[in-house]
Scaffold this motif. Structure first.
Motif, PDB file in Angstrom:
ATOM      1  N   ARG A 102       0.826  -1.222   0.000  1.00  0.00           N
ATOM      2  CA  ARG A 102       0.000   0.000   0.000  1.00  0.00           C
ATOM      3  C   ARG A 102       0.854   1.263   0.000  1.00  0.00           C
ATOM      4  N   ALA A 103       1.983   1.246   0.715  1.00  0.00           N
ATOM      5  CA  ALA A 103       2.822   2.452   0.808  1.00  0.00           C
ATOM      6  C   ALA A 103       3.409   2.855  -0.533  1.00  0.00           C
ATOM      7  N   LEU A 104       3.486   1.908  -1.483  1.00  0.00           N
ATOM      8  CA  LEU A 104       4.091   2.206  -2.776  1.00  0.00           C
ATOM      9  C   LEU A 104       3.051   2.533  -3.846  1.00  0.00           C
ATOM     10  N   ARG A 105       1.776   2.563  -3.459  1.00  0.00           N
ATOM     11  CA  ARG A 105       0.741   2.906  -4.437  1.00  0.00           C
ATOM     12  C   ARG A 105       0.641   4.405  -4.673  1.00  0.00           C
ATOM     13  N   GLN A 106       1.320   5.187  -3.814  1.00  0.00           N
ATOM     14  CA  GLN A 106       1.444   6.623  -4.039  1.00  0.00           C
ATOM     15  C   GLN A 106       2.935   6.952  -4.137  1.00  0.00           C
ATOM     16  N   THR A 107       3.246   8.188  -4.419  1.00  0.00           N
ATOM     17  CA  THR A 107       4.646   8.556  -4.627  1.00  0.00           C
ATOM     18  C   THR A 107       5.484   8.256  -3.384  1.00  0.00           C
ATOM     19  N   TYR A 108       6.559   7.509  -3.602  1.00  0.00           N
ATOM     20  CA  TYR A 108       7.463   7.115  -2.509  1.00  0.00           C
ATOM     21  C   TYR A 108       8.553   8.180  -2.407  1.00  0.00           C
ATOM     22  N   ILE A 109       8.576   8.921  -1.276  1.00  0.00           N
ATOM     23  CA  ILE A 109       9.457  10.080  -1.114  1.00  0.00           C
ATOM     24  C   ILE A 109      10.607   9.711  -0.182  1.00  0.00           C
ATOM     25  N   LYS A 169      14.771  11.218   1.089  1.00  0.00           N
ATOM     26  CA  LYS A 169      15.704  12.343   1.084  1.00  0.00           C
ATOM     27  C   LYS A 169      17.015  11.921   0.413  1.00  0.00           C
ATOM     28  N   VAL A 170      17.730  12.916  -0.084  1.00  0.00           N
ATOM     29  CA  VAL A 170      19.027  12.648  -0.707  1.00  0.00           C
ATOM     30  C   VAL A 170      19.950  12.004   0.324  1.00  0.00           C
ATOM     31  N   GLY A 171      20.574  10.887  -0.064  1.00  0.00           N
ATOM     32  CA  GLY A 171      21.458  10.165   0.848  1.00  0.00           C
ATOM     33  C   GLY A 171      20.790   9.021   1.570  1.00  0.00           C
ATOM     34  N   ASP A 172      19.446   8.957   1.552  1.00  0.00           N
ATOM     35  CA  ASP A 172      18.750   7.852   2.198  1.00  0.00           C
ATOM     36  C   ASP A 172      18.872   6.571   1.370  1.00  0.00           C
ATOM     37  N   THR A 173      18.639   5.445   2.035  1.00  0.00           N
ATOM     38  CA  THR A 173      18.648   4.149   1.364  1.00  0.00           C
ATOM     39  C   THR A 173      17.249   3.820   0.843  1.00  0.00           C
ATOM     40  N   VAL A 174      17.189   3.327  -0.377  1.00  0.00           N
ATOM     41  CA  VAL A 174      15.929   2.867  -0.966  1.00  0.00           C
ATOM     42  C   VAL A 174      15.990   1.338  -1.030  1.00  0.00           C
ATOM     43  N   ASN A 175      15.098   0.685  -0.330  1.00  0.00           N
ATOM     44  CA  ASN A 175      15.066  -0.780  -0.290  1.00  0.00           C
ATOM     45  C   ASN A 175      13.610  -1.220  -0.450  1.00  0.00           C
ATOM     46  N   LEU A 176      13.228  -1.588  -1.661  1.00  0.00           N
ATOM     47  CA  LEU A 176      11.853  -1.944  -1.974  1.00  0.00           C
ATOM     48  C   LEU A 176      11.743  -3.454  -2.162  1.00  0.00           C
ATOM     49  N   LEU A 177      10.927  -4.097  -1.361  1.00  0.00           N
ATOM     50  CA  LEU A 177      10.660  -5.532  -1.475  1.00  0.00           C
ATOM     51  C   LEU A 177       9.237  -5.700  -2.005  1.00  0.00           C
ATOM     52  N   ILE A 178       9.126  -6.249  -3.217  1.00  0.00           N
ATOM     53  CA  ILE A 178       7.840  -6.396  -3.884  1.00  0.00           C
ATOM     54  C   ILE A 178       7.488  -7.881  -3.959  1.00  0.00           C
ATOM     55  N   PRO A 179       6.456  -8.343  -3.265  1.00  0.00           N
ATOM     56  CA  PRO A 179       6.043  -9.750  -3.388  1.00  0.00           C
ATOM     57  C   PRO A 179       5.470 -10.023  -4.781  1.00  0.00           C
ATOM     58  N   ILE A 180       5.861 -11.177  -5.345  1.00  0.00           N
ATOM     59  CA  ILE A 180       5.361 -11.579  -6.657  1.00  0.00           C
ATOM     60  C   ILE A 180       4.861 -13.019  -6.568  1.00  0.00           C
ATOM     61  N   GLN A 181       4.160 -13.445  -7.615  1.00  0.00           N
ATOM     62  CA  GLN A 181       3.567 -14.782  -7.662  1.00  0.00           C
ATOM     63  C   GLN A 181       3.760 -15.344  -9.060  1.00  0.00           C
ATOM     64  N   GLY A 182       3.946 -16.653  -9.139  1.00  0.00           N
ATOM     65  CA  GLY A 182       4.066 -17.321 -10.438  1.00  0.00           C
ATOM     66  C   GLY A 182       4.815 -18.638 -10.327  1.00  0.00           C
ATOM     67  N   LYS A 183       4.287 -19.686 -10.921  1.00  0.00           N
ATOM     68  CA  LYS A 183       4.934 -20.999 -10.965  1.00  0.00           C
ATOM     69  C   LYS A 183       4.764 -21.570 -12.370  1.00  0.00           C
ATOM     70  N   PRO A 184       5.863 -22.008 -12.941  1.00  0.00           N
ATOM     71  CA  PRO A 184       7.237 -21.971 -12.401  1.00  0.00           C
ATOM     72  C   PRO A 184       7.759 -20.547 -12.273  1.00  0.00           C
ATOM     73  N   LYS A 185       8.998 -20.392 -11.785  1.00  0.00           N
ATOM     74  CA  LYS A 185       9.536 -19.067 -11.488  1.00  0.00           C
ATOM     75  C   LYS A 185       9.458 -18.168 -12.716  1.00  0.00           C
ATOM     76  N   PRO A 186       8.791 -16.992 -12.577  1.00  0.00           N
ATOM     77  CA  PRO A 186       8.645 -16.103 -13.739  1.00  0.00           C
ATOM     78  C   PRO A 186       9.913 -15.301 -14.003  1.00  0.00           C
ATOM     79  N   GLN A 187       9.943 -14.671 -15.170  1.00  0.00           N
ATOM     80  CA  GLN A 187      11.034 -13.777 -15.534  1.00  0.00           C
ATOM     81  C   GLN A 187      10.674 -12.360 -15.083  1.00  0.00           C
ATOM     82  N   THR A 188      11.575 -11.718 -14.315  1.00  0.00           N
ATOM     83  CA  THR A 188      11.311 -10.406 -13.716  1.00  0.00           C
ATOM     84  C   THR A 188      12.272  -9.379 -14.283  1.00  0.00           C
ATOM     85  N   THR A 189      11.738  -8.218 -14.715  1.00  0.00           N
ATOM     86  CA  THR A 189      12.570  -7.137 -15.263  1.00  0.00           C
ATOM     87  C   THR A 189      12.130  -5.809 -14.660  1.00  0.00           C
ATOM     88  N   TRP A 190      13.111  -4.908 -14.458  1.00  0.00           N
ATOM     89  CA  TRP A 190      12.872  -3.553 -13.945  1.00  0.00           C
ATOM     90  C   TRP A 190      13.325  -2.548 -15.006  1.00  0.00           C
TER      91      TRP A 190
END
Length: 368
Positions: free
Chosen positions: A71-78, A80-101
């Motif tokens: 839910r926190a990522l459904r709006q703009t994720y803000i 500060k400069v120098g902060d760490t960005v660590n986004l964990l996105i749960p996904i689903q699919g069998k067999p293991k799907p191909q993921t691209t960013w």
């Protein structure tokens, strides 16, 4: 005539084939036709191996690809400069799907952004975020001919720059007018407003007069007469205030205005009036030997002269009576009256404008 064994077997056979058998026969016939058509005329001469990829069966899809966006990522994720960005996105699919960013439609910069794709999640990691990392990130999960996408907007912000060219426009009375221009750099986000501060030359201490003010000009009021003031303005956004603030080059000196008092002429009110009793004497009956007091109220200006009379005889100087007059209240005390003290008592008030009098009857009775 048929033998008994053949007759019994014939009775056990079904009259028509079952649905399962028909389906199996149709599938076998269809498969045979596909193989025959794929083989072509050359196969008529003899058996031959077929390595066509179309005949290799694709793995079955047990779970369709899907992305569970927090839910926190459904709006703009803000961040500060120098902060760490660590986004964990749960996904689903069998067999293991191909993921691209992708970032703004292009591939990620591997020198700054790292991605780890697992069986059930995908992680986007930026160790120290910079303003260039802002933008639209798209996650695509593919499995066979199916795919799921999710868009994440990231905004990296920092403190704004200081406003520019603040100046003192005018000073009048106990107020001063200021003007300034917005900062060149707003910190990659909208400004929340400006904070205006003042400092008098004597103490040098800064005090806030306006907070989150949205215009680029203002009037500062209630300045102390005789003091000189300097002013400065900070810009503010979600990260905080600008590191520095410009200060007015000129001081605002609050001068004491020359006040001329003009007295208006007015007519002196004449409060003089002739005596007038506002509370008359009251008839009374008293007991022999008990002190008795008579009261009345008179109004007059100038202060009147009070004279007490008994049966029209002046009581002044008689020690049996004590007369008092204070703030218009007149009293006469009859000390230990006897039956001979009964009669008509009169209080008379006299000044330069006239006179007035009130009477009452006093009866003195012997005790039973």
């Amino acid at each position: 005539m048929l033998s008994p064994s053949l007759s019994s077997n014939k009775e056990n056979l079904p009259l028509e084939p079952s649905m399962e058998a028909v389906t199996a026969l149709e599938e076998a016939s269809c498969s045979q036709r596909q193989v025959d058509s794929a083989a072509g005329p050359a196969d008529a001469e003899g058996p031959q191996e077929v390595d066509s990829p179309s005949l290799q069966l694709r793995p079955s899809i047990e779970e369709h690809p899907k992305i569970w966006l927090p839910r926190a990522l459904r709006q703009t994720y803000i961040r500060k400069v120098g902060d760490t960005v660590n986004l964990l996105i749960p996904i689903q699919g069998k067999p293991k799907p191909q993921t691209t960013w992708t970032h703004n439609g292009s591939a990620l910069d591997s020198s700054r952004v790292s991605v780890r794709n697992g069986e059930q999640d995908s992680i986007l990691f930026i160790r120290e975020a910079q303003r260039a990392d802002s933008g639209c990130y798209q996650l695509c999960v593919q499995l066979g001919g199916l795919q799921a996408t999710a868009i994440i907007n990231i905004l990296v912000i920092e403190k704004p720059g200081p406003p520019q060219s603040i100046k003192l426009v005018d000073v009048w009375g106990s107020s001063a007018t200021l003007e300034w221009t917005p900062p060149q750099d707003t910190g990659n986000t909208a400004l929340l407003g400006y904070t205006v501060q003042k400092a008098d030359r004597k103490s040098g201490l800064w005090f806030t007069v306006l907070e989150r003010y949205h215009r680029t000009s203002c009037v500062v009021s209630d300045l102390i007469v005789g003091n000189s003031y300097a002013f400065r303005v900070f810009a503010e956004n979600q990260c905080g205030f600008s590191e520095t603030a410009p200060v007015t080059a000129d001081l605002a000196y609050i001068q004491k205005a020359a006040t001329v008092y003009k007295t208006k002429g007015f007519a002196q009110r004449d409060l003089s009036e002739a005596p007038r009793f506002t509370q008359p004497l009251v008839d009374c009956t008293t007991i022999t030997g008990y002190d008795t007091q008579l009261f009345c109220c008179v109004r007059a200006s100038p202060r009147p002269k009070i004279i007490w009379l008994k049966n029209k005889m002046d009581l002044q100087g008689n020690p049996k009576y004590r007369a008092l007059s204070h703030l218009g209240i007149c009293s006469l005390e009859i000390r230990k009256p006897s039956p001979f003290d009964g009669g008509i008592y009169t209080c008379k008030a006299i000044n330069a404008l006239g006179e007035a009098s009130v009477d009452c009857r006093v009866d003195v009775k012997a005790p039973h």
